[in-house]
Design a protein around this motif. Structure first.
Motif, PDB file in Angstrom:
ATOM      1  N   SER A 154       8.160  -6.733   3.788  1.00 41.36           N
ATOM      2  CA  SER A 154       6.844  -6.344   3.275  1.00 41.36           C
ATOM      3  C   SER A 154       5.702  -7.210   3.778  1.00 41.36           C
ATOM      4  CB  SER A 154       6.852  -6.404   1.743  1.00 41.36           C
ATOM      5  OG  SER A 154       6.991  -7.747   1.314  1.00 41.36           O
TER       6      SER A 154
ATOM      7  N   TYR B  79       2.647  -7.641  -2.680  1.00 43.61           N
ATOM      8  CA  TYR B  79       3.073  -8.492  -3.782  1.00 43.61           C
ATOM      9  C   TYR B  79       1.967  -9.406  -4.278  1.00 43.61           C
ATOM     10  CZ  TYR B  79       7.999  -7.273  -3.474  1.00 43.61           C
ATOM     11  OH  TYR B  79       9.182  -6.605  -3.513  1.00 43.61           O
TER      12      TYR B  79
ATOM     13  N   GLU C  84      12.837  -9.964   1.535  1.00 46.25           N
ATOM     14  CA  GLU C  84      11.782  -9.098   1.020  1.00 46.25           C
ATOM     15  C   GLU C  84      10.448  -9.400   1.697  1.00 46.25           C
ATOM     16  OE1 GLU C  84      10.338  -5.951  -0.978  1.00 46.25           O
ATOM     17  OE2 GLU C  84      12.409  -6.621  -0.944  1.00 46.25           O
TER      18      GLU C  84
ATOM     19  N   GLN D 137      18.549  -4.875   6.601  1.00 47.17           N
ATOM     20  CA  GLN D 137      18.860  -5.314   5.242  1.00 47.17           C
ATOM     21  C   GLN D 137      20.351  -5.594   5.062  1.00 47.17           C
ATOM     22  OE1 GLN D 137      16.952  -1.928   3.258  1.00 47.17           O
ATOM     23  NE2 GLN D 137      15.509  -3.356   2.315  1.00 47.17           N
TER      24      GLN D 137
END
Length: 328
Positions: A99, A104, A95, A40
Motif C-alpha cells: 500500500s 493508512y 502491508e 504475498q
C-alpha cells in the motif's frame, strides 16, 4: 470487484504498485493480480519460516538443560528478537510494500517504523554480542568462563535491547520534530540520523569485523602450532578451511543482507539523490531476511541443536521428560 479508497493528500508521488493503481485523483484501486498474490505468498512464507526457525531455537534452549549456557543465552536473545521480526515487522512491512502507506495515514507508518528500527537494531547488536563471546572463547579460553558468565551475558542482552529501544524512540521524536519545525531543526535531525546509523549498524559492523579478523588470525596461529607439533599438513589445512568457512558464512551473510540497505539509507539521509521506491523496498526485505537466516547460521551449525530440533519436530519431548537428555 474493484475497491476504491480515496486518499486526501496532495503532491503524492508514488510509483505504480503491482497490487494497487494510483490515478491522478489519488484514488487507490485495489486490483488483485497474479503478481500481487505471488508476492504475498512468498513474503508470507518467509515470515512463517522466520517464526518457525526461531521458535525451534527458543524451544531448544529453554527445554534442554544442556543448552543452558551463557553463549546460548545470547543466541536465545537473538532468536526472540528475530521471532518478533517475523511476527510483527514482516506482516507490517508486507502491508507497507503493497500500500505504500497511502491509505493508512502516518500512524501506521510510525508504528511499523518503530518496530522495525528497534527489533532490527536489537538483532544486529545481539549478533555483535555473540561475536564478543566467540572472541573470548577462541582468543582467551583460559579466562572465558570467568569473563563471559551469566551475569555478564545478561548485562550485554539488556544493554543491546535498551540501545535498540532508545534508537527507536529517537526516530519517533525526530519524525514529530520534522513535522512541526521543518527546516529549523534540520541540524538536529541530521545529528540524530547520524548517531542512529552509527550505533545501529556501522559501529557494530566495525566491531564484528575486527573481532572475527582477530579470531581468524588466532585460529591460524593455533593451527600452525599444531602443525609444528604433529608435523601433519592435513590438520592445518582442515582447521584453516573450517575457520575460514565459518567466518566467511557468518560475516558474508550478515553483510550481504544489511550492507546494501544501510548504504541506501545513508545516501537518502544525507543527500537528495533519488532512489526508486521498489529498490529501497527490495533492499529492506533483503535486510529483514537476515532474521530468517540467523537460525540456520547460528543454530543449525551445531550438531546438538540439530538433535534438539529433531526431537522437537518428531514430538518426542511431548511423550516424555527429555530435559536432561544428552544432545552431544
Amino acid at each position: 470487484m474493484e475497491i476504491e479508497v480515496s486518499v486526501n493528500r496532495t503532491n503524492v508521488f508514488t510509483p505504480i504498485n503491482p497490487c494497487y493503481k494510483v490515478d491522478v485523483s489519488y484514488t487507490l484501486t485495489k486490483t488483485p493480480s497474479t503478481i500481487c498474490v505471488l508476492f504475498q505468498i512468498f513474503l508470507g512464507s518467509c515470515s512463517a519460516v522466520t517464526v518457525c526457525g526461531n521458535l525451534l531455537v527458543i524451544t531448544s534452549i529453554i527445554y534442554f538443560k544442556q543448552l543452558h549456557t551463557p553463549t546460548n543465552s545470547l543466541i536465545l536473545s537473538l532468536a526472540v528478537c528475530d521471532l518478533l521480526v517475523g511476527l510483527l515487522v514482516f506482516p507490517l512491512t508486507m502491508e507497507f510494500s503493497i500500500s505504500s502507506c497511502l491509505y493508512y495515514g502516518d500512524l501506521f507508518c510510525k508504528v511499523r517504523g518503530s518496530f522495525e528500527v528497534s527489533l532490527c537494531t536489537s538483532s544486529i547488536l545481539n549478533l555483535c554480542c555473540i561475536s564478543v563471546d566467540r572472541y573470548y572463547a577462541v582468543c582467551q579460553p583460559l579466562t572465558y568462563r570467568t569473563k563471559m558468565n551469566h551475569n555478564t551475558v545478561s548485562l550485554m542482552i539488556l544493554l543491546s535491547w535498551f540501545i535498540s529501544v532508545l534508537i527507536a524512540i529517537s526516530f519517533i521524536i525526530v519524525g514529530v520534530n520534522r513535522e512541526k519545525c521543518a527546516e529549523k531543526c534540520f541540524n538536529d535531525t541530521v545529528i540524530v540520523d547520524t548517531m542512529a546509523l552509527v550505533f545501529s549498524f556501522y559501529l557494530p559492523v566495525i566491531v564484528m569485523l575486527c573481532i572475527y579478523l582477530k579470531i581468524f588470525l588466532v585460529a591460524q596461529r593455533q593451527a600452525r602450532s599444531i602443525q609444528n607439533t604433529t608435523k601433519s599438513g592435513a590438520t592445518i589445512n582442515k582447521m584453516e578451511r573450517k575457520a575460514t568457512k565459518t567466518l566467511v558464512i557468518v560475516m558474508g551473510v550478515f553483510l550481504l543482507c544489511w550492507l546494501p540497505f544501510f548504504l541506501c539509507t545513508t545516501v537518502l539521509s544525507f543527500s537528495r539523490v533519488y532512489m526508486p521506491l521498489p529498490l529501497t523496498e527490495l533492499l529492506n526485505w533483503l535486510a529483514l531476511s537476515n532474521s530468517m537466516l540467523n537460525p540456520f547460521i547460528y543454530a543449525f551449525f551445531y550438531s546438538w541443536f540439530r538433535s534438539a530440533f529433531r526431537m522437537i519436530i518428531s514430538g518426542k519431548i511431548i511423550q516424555g521428560d527429555y530435559t536432561n537428555c544428552k544432545l552431544f
